[in-house]
Design a protein around this motif. Structure first.
Motif, PDB file in Angstrom:
ATOM      1  N   ARG A  87     -10.971   5.547   1.712  1.00 10.32           N
ATOM      2  CA  ARG A  87     -12.387   5.522   2.094  1.00 10.32           C
ATOM      3  C   ARG A  87     -13.168   4.548   1.219  1.00 10.32           C
ATOM      4  NH1 ARG A  87     -11.520  10.903   1.614  1.00 10.32           N
ATOM      5  NH2 ARG A  87     -13.284  11.394   0.247  1.00 10.32           N
ATOM      6  N   ALA A  88     -12.825   4.508  -0.076  1.00 10.05           N
ATOM      7  CA  ALA A  88     -13.518   3.607  -0.998  1.00 10.05           C
ATOM      8  C   ALA A  88     -13.283   2.151  -0.616  1.00 10.05           C
ATOM      9  CB  ALA A  88     -13.042   3.862  -2.429  1.00 10.05           C
ATOM     10  N   VAL A  89     -12.055   1.802  -0.302  1.00 10.29           N
ATOM     11  CA  VAL A  89     -11.743   0.415   0.061  1.00 10.29           C
ATOM     12  C   VAL A  89     -12.425   0.045   1.374  1.00 10.29           C
ATOM     13  CG1 VAL A  89      -9.894  -1.174   0.700  1.00 10.29           C
ATOM     14  CG2 VAL A  89      -9.592   0.378  -1.239  1.00 10.29           C
ATOM     15  N   ARG A  90     -12.386   0.942   2.343  1.00  7.13           N
ATOM     16  CA  ARG A  90     -13.049   0.644   3.618  1.00  7.13           C
ATOM     17  C   ARG A  90     -14.558   0.518   3.438  1.00  7.13           C
ATOM     18  NH1 ARG A  90      -8.709   3.878   5.445  1.00  7.13           N
ATOM     19  NH2 ARG A  90      -9.892   5.804   5.116  1.00  7.13           N
ATOM     20  N   PHE A  91     -15.136   1.365   2.576  1.00  7.05           N
ATOM     21  CA  PHE A  91     -16.569   1.253   2.291  1.00  7.05           C
ATOM     22  C   PHE A  91     -16.881  -0.104   1.686  1.00  7.05           C
ATOM     23  CE2 PHE A  91     -19.842   1.439  -1.015  1.00  7.05           C
ATOM     24  CZ  PHE A  91     -20.959   1.787  -0.265  1.00  7.05           C
ATOM     25  N   MET A  92     -16.069  -0.522   0.716  1.00 10.72           N
ATOM     26  CA  MET A  92     -16.338  -1.797   0.044  1.00 10.72           C
ATOM     27  C   MET A  92     -16.176  -2.976   0.992  1.00 10.72           C
ATOM     28  SD  MET A  92     -14.657  -1.264  -3.733  1.00 10.72           S
ATOM     29  CE  MET A  92     -15.060   0.153  -4.772  1.00 10.72           C
ATOM     30  N   THR A  93     -15.159  -2.950   1.825  1.00 13.64           N
ATOM     31  CA  THR A  93     -14.990  -4.064   2.770  1.00 13.64           C
ATOM     32  C   THR A  93     -16.164  -4.114   3.739  1.00 13.64           C
ATOM     33  OG1 THR A  93     -13.584  -2.705   4.213  1.00 13.64           O
ATOM     34  CG2 THR A  93     -12.465  -4.114   2.616  1.00 13.64           C
ATOM     35  N   ALA A  94     -16.698  -2.947   4.104  1.00 24.00           N
ATOM     36  CA  ALA A  94     -17.862  -2.908   5.000  1.00 24.00           C
ATOM     37  C   ALA A  94     -19.096  -3.511   4.326  1.00 24.00           C
ATOM     38  CB  ALA A  94     -18.152  -1.473   5.431  1.00 24.00           C
ATOM     39  N   GLN A  95     -19.101  -3.517   2.981  1.00 26.11           N
ATOM     40  CA  GLN A  95     -20.217  -4.115   2.236  1.00 26.11           C
ATOM     41  C   GLN A  95     -19.964  -5.591   1.939  1.00 26.11           C
ATOM     42  OE1 GLN A  95     -22.822  -1.957   1.887  1.00 26.11           O
ATOM     43  NE2 GLN A  95     -21.374  -0.624   2.970  1.00 26.11           N
ATOM     44  N   GLY A  96     -18.874  -6.144   2.464  1.00 24.11           N
ATOM     45  CA  GLY A  96     -18.601  -7.562   2.286  1.00 24.11           C
ATOM     46  C   GLY A  96     -17.603  -7.905   1.204  1.00 24.11           C
ATOM     47  N   ILE A  97     -17.051  -6.918   0.515  1.00 23.26           N
ATOM     48  CA  ILE A  97     -16.078  -7.182  -0.545  1.00 23.26           C
ATOM     49  C   ILE A  97     -14.764  -7.658   0.073  1.00 23.26           C
ATOM     50  CG2 ILE A  97     -14.744  -6.194  -2.448  1.00 23.26           C
ATOM     51  CD1 ILE A  97     -17.735  -6.483  -3.035  1.00 23.26           C
ATOM     52  N   ARG A  98     -14.233  -8.756  -0.476  1.00 23.56           N
ATOM     53  CA  ARG A  98     -12.976  -9.300   0.033  1.00 23.56           C
ATOM     54  C   ARG A  98     -11.957  -9.528  -1.083  1.00 23.56           C
ATOM     55  NH1 ARG A  98     -14.983  -7.465   3.689  1.00 23.56           N
ATOM     56  NH2 ARG A  98     -15.329  -8.301   5.801  1.00 23.56           N
ATOM     57  N   GLN A  99     -12.248  -9.031  -2.290  1.00 23.51           N
ATOM     58  CA  GLN A  99     -11.288  -9.137  -3.389  1.00 23.51           C
ATOM     59  C   GLN A  99     -11.375  -7.866  -4.233  1.00 23.51           C
ATOM     60  OE1 GLN A  99     -12.142 -12.666  -5.684  1.00 23.51           O
ATOM     61  NE2 GLN A  99     -14.322 -12.250  -5.830  1.00 23.51           N
ATOM     62  N   PHE A 100     -10.206  -7.387  -4.639  1.00 21.42           N
ATOM     63  CA  PHE A 100     -10.109  -6.085  -5.294  1.00 21.42           C
ATOM     64  C   PHE A 100      -9.228  -6.172  -6.538  1.00 21.42           C
ATOM     65  CE2 PHE A 100     -11.065  -5.337  -0.891  1.00 21.42           C
ATOM     66  CZ  PHE A 100     -11.938  -4.259  -0.892  1.00 21.42           C
ATOM     67  N   LEU A 101      -9.624  -5.417  -7.555  1.00 17.58           N
ATOM     68  CA  LEU A 101      -8.836  -5.260  -8.774  1.00 17.58           C
ATOM     69  C   LEU A 101      -8.600  -3.768  -8.968  1.00 17.58           C
ATOM     70  CD1 LEU A 101      -7.555  -6.571 -11.295  1.00 17.58           C
ATOM     71  CD2 LEU A 101      -9.791  -6.363 -12.426  1.00 17.58           C
ATOM     72  N   ASP A 102      -7.343  -3.340  -8.836  1.00 17.64           N
ATOM     73  CA  ASP A 102      -6.984  -1.924  -8.897  1.00 17.64           C
ATOM     74  C   ASP A 102      -6.327  -1.641 -10.245  1.00 17.64           C
ATOM     75  OD1 ASP A 102      -6.222   0.675  -8.473  1.00 17.64           O
ATOM     76  OD2 ASP A 102      -4.928   0.271  -6.751  1.00 17.64           O
ATOM     77  N   ILE A 103      -7.080  -1.001 -11.134  1.00 20.29           N
ATOM     78  CA  ILE A 103      -6.610  -0.723 -12.489  1.00 20.29           C
ATOM     79  C   ILE A 103      -5.862   0.609 -12.513  1.00 20.29           C
ATOM     80  CG2 ILE A 103      -7.284  -0.387 -14.896  1.00 20.29           C
ATOM     81  CD1 ILE A 103      -7.806  -3.208 -13.856  1.00 20.29           C
ATOM     82  N   GLY A 104      -4.617   0.570 -12.982  1.00 16.45           N
ATOM     83  CA  GLY A 104      -3.811   1.790 -12.985  1.00 16.45           C
ATOM     84  C   GLY A 104      -3.374   2.154 -11.588  1.00 16.45           C
ATOM     85  N   SER A 105      -2.854   1.171 -10.878  1.00 15.51           N
ATOM     86  CA  SER A 105      -2.537   1.350  -9.458  1.00 15.51           C
ATOM     87  C   SER A 105      -1.392   2.318  -9.212  1.00 15.51           C
ATOM     88  CB  SER A 105      -2.201  -0.008  -8.828  1.00 15.51           C
ATOM     89  OG  SER A 105      -1.213  -0.688  -9.586  1.00 15.51           O
ATOM     90  N   GLY A 106      -0.515   2.502 -10.206  1.00 14.80           N
ATOM     91  CA  GLY A 106       0.570   3.462 -10.053  1.00 14.80           C
ATOM     92  C   GLY A 106       1.679   2.970  -9.143  1.00 14.80           C
ATOM     93  N   ILE A 107       2.556   3.893  -8.798  1.00 14.00           N
ATOM     94  CA  ILE A 107       3.685   3.585  -7.938  1.00 14.00           C
ATOM     95  C   ILE A 107       3.192   3.540  -6.495  1.00 14.00           C
ATOM     96  CG2 ILE A 107       5.920   4.422  -7.111  1.00 14.00           C
ATOM     97  CD1 ILE A 107       6.281   5.623  -9.948  1.00 14.00           C
TER      98      ILE A 107
END
Length: 296
Positions: A87-107
């Motif tokens: 939901r967070a990623v979809r929310f951000m893309t809806a706000q125009g975000i097209r680049q992401f940095l995922d800290i502690g992404s895990g397996i």
């Protein structure tokens, strides 16, 4: 015989599932990266176990089972956190975000950040960061052929090293807004290590219009069961130890960001889209706080 996606399954999920099959067919325990002590539990691998993944060892399963005995339904809390990621990623893309940095992404498992983001816009770029060699090794395998996503092996407490990593410099432009994800990470940072200052170092590198998503374990709505669960982690010899924080303390981590509606709430209460986003056990919806802030 060639395989095809299951009915209703997305192509990205199908590819992730096939990659996982290849991983297990072609690899054996001997593939474990050098220096990994499989007698010491990893919280990244334990989280993978709680999500029903397959990238963990006996010691990780033992810790996960002990924690869940202390807090029945904890797998639901892990699932609810994972649902928030989407939901967070979809929310951000809806706000125009097209680049992401995922800290502690895990397996990686199904519905990773790059899968969700690139389903919205194939041009989205994603960099994952994790210090766990097992998480990094599997991520590298999963990302083969995807020139818009990469993994960096680094500790989240060294943001400058992360920003300077070749993968980050190649894929992310910090002159433009970035979606920064710190999910189930900051409660591993003790107060003496300055979690507020750490988030501030990340935030200082972000352009206005960037977003920060945080999920953080809290004891505000729990009782003795949570104490027993955290004690199990302490006794496990894991280098990762939980630091519980209150609503006010987690809110402070968003300093420099304006928290968007509905504010900092239980993970299952952050804009759920359906039953799959929440737990039937009310306590598991409130074990983890979730929020997203925008840098002005």
């Amino acid at each position: 015989m060639a395989q095809s996606p299951n009915p209703g399954e997305s192509l990205s999920s199908f590819r992730s599932r096939q990659t996982e099959k290849v991983f297990f067919v072609t690899r054996s325990p001997e593939w474990v990266p050098p220096g990994v002590d499989i007698s010491v539990p990893s919280m990244a691998r334990t989280y993978d176990f709680m999500l029903g993944g397959g990238h963990h060892f006996a010691v990780d399963r033992a810790v996960g089972e002990q924690i869940e005995r202390a807090m029945p339904g904890l797998r639901d809390a892990a699932r609810v956190n994972r649902a928030f990621l989407g939901r967070a990623v979809r929310f951000m893309t809806a706000q125009g975000i097209r680049q992401f940095l995922d800290i502690g992404s895990g397996i990686p498992t199904v519905a990773n950040v790059h899968e969700v983001a690139q389903a919205q816009d194939p041009d989205c770029r994603v960099v994952y960061v994790d210090r766990d060699p097992v998480a990094v090794a599997h991520s590298e395998l999963m990302l083969v052929g995807n020139d818009r996503a990469a993994i960096v092996q680094a500790d989240m407490r060294d943001p400058e090293k992360i920003f300077d990593a070749p993968q980050v410099r190649a894929l992310l432009d910090f002159e433009k807004p970035v979606g920064l994800l710190m999910l189930l990470m900051l409660h591993w940072v003790p107060d003496e290590s300055g979690p507020l200052e750490l988030v501030g170092r990340y935030g200082a590198a972000l352009a206005p219009g960037s977003f920060l998503a945080i999920t953080h374990v809290t004891g505000d709505h729990q009782g003795e069961n949570l104490e027993e669960a955290t004690e199990a982690i302490k006794e496990s010899r894991s280098p990762d130890q939980v630091n519980l924080r209150t609503h006010a303390q987690v809110t402070e981590l968003f300093t420099g960001f304006e928290i968007v509606e509905p504010g900092l709430v239980g993970c299952g209460e952050w804009r759920p889209a359906g039953p799959a986003d929440i737990s039937a056990a009310a306590a598991m919806n409130m074990l983890v706080y979730a929020g997203i802030g925008r840098k002005n």
